[in-house]
Design a protein around this motif. Sequence first.
Motif, PDB file in Angstrom:
ATOM      1  N   LYS A 109      41.162  34.096  49.425  1.00 17.94           N
ATOM      2  CA  LYS A 109      39.820  34.473  49.873  1.00 17.94           C
ATOM      3  C   LYS A 109      38.852  34.333  48.707  1.00 17.94           C
ATOM      4  O   LYS A 109      38.859  35.139  47.784  1.00 17.94           O
ATOM      5  N   ASP A 130      35.513  34.875  48.076  1.00 17.85           N
ATOM      6  CA  ASP A 130      34.275  35.517  48.479  1.00 17.85           C
ATOM      7  C   ASP A 130      33.512  36.000  47.262  1.00 17.85           C
ATOM      8  O   ASP A 130      33.847  35.645  46.124  1.00 17.85           O
ATOM      9  N   ASN A 180      39.526  31.041  53.128  1.00 16.43           N
ATOM     10  CA  ASN A 180      38.078  31.220  53.281  1.00 16.43           C
ATOM     11  C   ASN A 180      37.388  31.006  51.949  1.00 16.43           C
ATOM     12  O   ASN A 180      37.840  31.510  50.920  1.00 16.43           O
TER      13      ASN A 180
END
Length: 91
Positions: free
Chosen positions: A10, A12, A40
């Motif tokens: 991830k 982010d 992601n």
Amino acid sequence: MSEPLVLQSKLDLPAAEPLASSLKERLDGDITVDAGPVANIGALCLQVLLSAATSLKAKGHKMSIINASDRLIEQMHQMGFTPESISEGKP
């Protein structure tokens, strides 16, 4: 040849600073980024990768992104990029 930088699953906002630090440590040569684990990616981490690739290119080095999943490629595409355009440092 150095070991590939394996990315987190991830990417982010909280992952941006550690990613930038990891890339800064490797700016003295070519970098292979293993994107296999990435599920992601956010815009800031994408920008960090692009910035590192641009810095590498200016120093005569290059970045390669390997093992990018279809999901990751689609997320990059939605932000106007491909693994190749990021690797080449092309905004």
